[in-house]
Structure formats: C-alpha cells, structure tokens
Design a protein around this motif. Structure first.
Motif, PDB file in Angstrom:
ATOM      1  N   VAL A 100       0.848  -1.192   0.000  1.00 21.96           N
ATOM      2  CA  VAL A 100       0.000   0.000   0.000  1.00 21.96           C
ATOM      3  C   VAL A 100       0.883   1.240   0.000  1.00 21.96           C
ATOM      4  O   VAL A 100       1.795   1.358   0.815  1.00 21.96           O
ATOM      5  N   THR A 101       0.620   2.153  -0.930  1.00 27.08           N
ATOM      6  CA  THR A 101       1.433   3.357  -1.069  1.00 27.08           C
ATOM      7  C   THR A 101       0.764   4.557  -0.392  1.00 27.08           C
ATOM      8  O   THR A 101      -0.437   4.787  -0.562  1.00 27.08           O
ATOM      9  N   LYS A 102       1.526   5.321   0.376  1.00 30.93           N
ATOM     10  CA  LYS A 102       1.031   6.554   0.981  1.00 30.93           C
ATOM     11  C   LYS A 102       0.904   7.645  -0.082  1.00 30.93           C
ATOM     12  O   LYS A 102       1.701   7.678  -1.020  1.00 30.93           O
ATOM     13  N   PRO A 103      -0.065   8.554   0.049  1.00 30.03           N
ATOM     14  CA  PRO A 103      -1.140   8.569   1.064  1.00 30.03           C
ATOM     15  C   PRO A 103      -2.222   7.545   0.725  1.00 30.03           C
ATOM     16  O   PRO A 103      -2.448   7.227  -0.435  1.00 30.03           O
ATOM     17  N   PHE A 104      -2.875   7.031   1.752  1.00 30.42           N
ATOM     18  CA  PHE A 104      -3.940   6.064   1.546  1.00 30.42           C
ATOM     19  C   PHE A 104      -5.040   6.306   2.568  1.00 30.42           C
ATOM     20  O   PHE A 104      -4.835   6.988   3.584  1.00 30.42           O
ATOM     21  N   SER A 105      -6.185   5.766   2.310  1.00 29.78           N
ATOM     22  CA  SER A 105      -7.306   5.875   3.235  1.00 29.78           C
ATOM     23  C   SER A 105      -7.230   4.724   4.252  1.00 29.78           C
ATOM     24  O   SER A 105      -7.183   3.561   3.863  1.00 29.78           O
ATOM     25  N   PRO A 106      -7.194   5.033   5.571  1.00 27.65           N
ATOM     26  CA  PRO A 106      -7.194   3.963   6.571  1.00 27.65           C
ATOM     27  C   PRO A 106      -8.392   3.029   6.423  1.00 27.65           C
ATOM     28  O   PRO A 106      -8.287   1.829   6.691  1.00 27.65           O
ATOM     29  N   LYS A 107      -9.522   3.584   5.978  1.00 30.41           N
ATOM     30  CA  LYS A 107     -10.707   2.757   5.772  1.00 30.41           C
ATOM     31  C   LYS A 107     -10.450   1.710   4.692  1.00 30.41           C
ATOM     32  O   LYS A 107     -10.850   0.550   4.823  1.00 30.41           O
ATOM     33  N   VAL A 108      -9.756   2.123   3.618  1.00 26.77           N
ATOM     34  CA  VAL A 108      -9.420   1.187   2.544  1.00 26.77           C
ATOM     35  C   VAL A 108      -8.397   0.170   3.039  1.00 26.77           C
ATOM     36  O   VAL A 108      -8.461  -1.007   2.696  1.00 26.77           O
ATOM     37  N   LEU A 109      -7.449   0.613   3.862  1.00 24.55           N
ATOM     38  CA  LEU A 109      -6.443  -0.301   4.416  1.00 24.55           C
ATOM     39  C   LEU A 109      -7.112  -1.403   5.235  1.00 24.55           C
ATOM     40  O   LEU A 109      -6.769  -2.579   5.109  1.00 24.55           O
ATOM     41  N   VAL A 110      -8.077  -1.035   6.063  1.00 20.77           N
ATOM     42  CA  VAL A 110      -8.799  -2.024   6.863  1.00 20.77           C
ATOM     43  C   VAL A 110      -9.557  -2.988   5.954  1.00 20.77           C
ATOM     44  O   VAL A 110      -9.561  -4.202   6.184  1.00 20.77           O
ATOM     45  N   ALA A 111     -10.180  -2.455   4.912  1.00 21.98           N
ATOM     46  CA  ALA A 111     -10.911  -3.309   3.973  1.00 21.98           C
ATOM     47  C   ALA A 111      -9.969  -4.295   3.284  1.00 21.98           C
ATOM     48  O   ALA A 111     -10.306  -5.482   3.106  1.00 21.98           O
ATOM     49  N   ARG A 112      -8.780  -3.821   2.909  1.00 21.35           N
ATOM     50  CA  ARG A 112      -7.813  -4.703   2.262  1.00 21.35           C
ATOM     51  C   ARG A 112      -7.298  -5.757   3.238  1.00 21.35           C
ATOM     52  O   ARG A 112      -7.057  -6.912   2.865  1.00 21.35           O
ATOM     53  N   ALA A 113      -7.135  -5.368   4.503  1.00 19.79           N
ATOM     54  CA  ALA A 113      -6.707  -6.322   5.525  1.00 19.79           C
ATOM     55  C   ALA A 113      -7.759  -7.414   5.711  1.00 19.79           C
ATOM     56  O   ALA A 113      -7.437  -8.604   5.770  1.00 19.79           O
ATOM     57  N   ASN A 114      -9.028  -7.013   5.809  1.00 24.22           N
ATOM     58  CA  ASN A 114     -10.106  -7.995   5.955  1.00 24.22           C
ATOM     59  C   ASN A 114     -10.177  -8.923   4.748  1.00 24.22           C
ATOM     60  O   ASN A 114     -10.341 -10.142   4.893  1.00 24.22           O
ATOM     61  N   ALA A 115     -10.030  -8.353   3.563  1.00 28.93           N
ATOM     62  CA  ALA A 115     -10.095  -9.162   2.340  1.00 28.93           C
ATOM     63  C   ALA A 115      -8.926 -10.133   2.269  1.00 28.93           C
ATOM     64  O   ALA A 115      -9.083 -11.287   1.851  1.00 28.93           O
ATOM     65  N   LEU A 116      -7.734  -9.679   2.679  1.00 27.36           N
ATOM     66  CA  LEU A 116      -6.556 -10.548   2.658  1.00 27.36           C
ATOM     67  C   LEU A 116      -6.741 -11.738   3.583  1.00 27.36           C
ATOM     68  O   LEU A 116      -6.467 -12.879   3.200  1.00 27.36           O
ATOM     69  N   LEU A 117      -7.236 -11.496   4.782  1.00 28.06           N
ATOM     70  CA  LEU A 117      -7.427 -12.606   5.718  1.00 28.06           C
ATOM     71  C   LEU A 117      -8.514 -13.559   5.252  1.00 28.06           C
ATOM     72  O   LEU A 117      -8.386 -14.782   5.375  1.00 28.06           O
TER      73      LEU A 117
END
Length: 226
Positions: A100-117
């Motif tokens: 994930v490249t900065k700047p990014f949305s923390p909301k999107v980061l959480v979504a990507r984390a959930n999707a990865l798991l």
C-alpha cells in the motif's frame, strides 16, 4: 474470534489514526513505533496480520519483514511513501502479501486487511478441511470431530477452542489470550473458564487428550508428543 494486528509505524499521528479504524472493525491492535520494538512484540504476541511501514528508525521494514518470514507465514501488508516498481518487487520477494502506497485511506487499508485474511482463510479452508493429529480427525466443513473413528460430541465453544488450538499448533497459548480470542474481549468470565473447558475437551477426546499439553506457568499447547 477477535483478530490481532501488529501495526508498525513510526509516525505517531498516522499510527493512532490507523489504529482507530482497525479498532472500529473490532481488531485488537498492538502498536510498534520502530522495527526493533515490532520484533519484540511479535515474539511475545500471537498476531493474525502485520501492517508494516518501510522507512523507520533503528531497523527498517525490509529487515523486519525478512526476520518475520524466517519464522512465520503471518500475512504482511507493507505501507510506504515510495511507489517505485523495484520497491514493490523487493517487498513481494521478501514475502509481503500486499503493498500500500502513501497517502492512503485507513478505511481502505482495513478493507484490504479484511479481504486478505478472508482470502487466506478460504485457501486454508479448501486445503485443510480435514485435519488429523494422531487418532483425532476434524472435518471443518461438517464441524465433525472423531477420535479413532468414533464421533465426539462437542459443544460449540469446545469446538471453537479445539480449532483455535489446532490453528496455533506448537505455540504456547497463554490462558488470557485463549479467553480473549475464543470468548471475546467483552466476556466477563475469568481464566477458570479456559481451564474448565480444557478439562471438558480433554475428557471428550479420550486417548487423544495428550494433544493438549499444559505448559506450567504459561498456558496450553496443542502438539503431538515427540
């Protein structure tokens, strides 16, 4: 079960901002502000995901990623201000799962984390619907547990406890960690709840109770005896 994340970010405001978003999604967040602290936490804590910044003091994210991969397959998301292809390739070569490249949305980061798991759990589920240790066999798709071919009748919580311990095969699991992971952080019971359920689970597993080992002054470990 509540998921645990190790968040490694040296920028205090950014770390707090990301932490707030993960906590809103019911994640338990373990924070580190540099690479050495991250490895110390990783050695002492069982985590489901690592979110790792690259540019940090004391030890950079590349080194941390390399050290983690020497001993664990835990999912790793790298975050960085650099968008060069060479950096992304290096991250993936070191074993990172997402970039994930900065700047990014923390909301999107959480979504990507959930999707990865979810993706990784789905893969593990397809590859490991049938788990066997000694005479103990678990069919996760059917929620069926057998010992020596005989069906074992477990309560839902006993089944969750067994699967949780099998998932962390060979790892010493402290009682408080088991309580939080299986019963949830909002559960008001005490550590005797874990001991009671372990006792009942062992009794139902019969000859395979040996798989659940007590580690004095530490907790429990699911492991075949050497």
């Amino acid at each position: 079960m509540k998921r645990n994340i190790l968040l490694v970010e040296d920028d205090t405001l950014m770390r707090e901002f990301i932490t707030d978003y993960f906590k809103k999604e019911q994640w338990e967040v373990h924070e580190a502000e540099n690479g050495r602290q991250a490895l110390e936490i990783f050695e002492q804590t069982i985590v489901d995901l690592v979110v790792l910044d690259i540019m940090m003091p004391e030890m950079d994210g590349w080194s941390v990623c390399r050290r983690i991969r020497q001993k664990s397959d835990v999912p790793i998301i790298i975050i960085t201000a650099r968008a060069e292809d060479d950096d992304q390739i290096m991250g993936f070569e070191l074993g990172a799962d997402e970039y994930v490249t900065k700047p990014f949305s923390p909301k999107v980061l959480v979504a990507r984390a959930n999707a990865l798991l979810k993706r990784m759990e789905g893969t593990l589920g397809r590859e490991g619907d049938i788990l066997s240790f000694g005479d103990l066999t678990v069919n996760k798709r059917a929620h069926a547990v057998t010992v020596g071919g005989e069906l074992v009748n477990l309560s839902p919580k006993e089944y969750d406890l067994l699967i949780f311990m099998m998932k962390h095969y060979g790892t010493v699991l402290p009682r408080d960690y088991i309580l939080n992971a299986v019963w949830g952080f909002d559960y008001f019971g005490d550590l005797r709840t874990v001991d009671t359920h372990i006792k009942k689970l062992r009794a139902k597993l019969g000859s395979e109770e040996r798989l659940i080992r007590t580690v004095i002054r530490s907790g429990y470990k699911f492991e075949l005896e050497p």
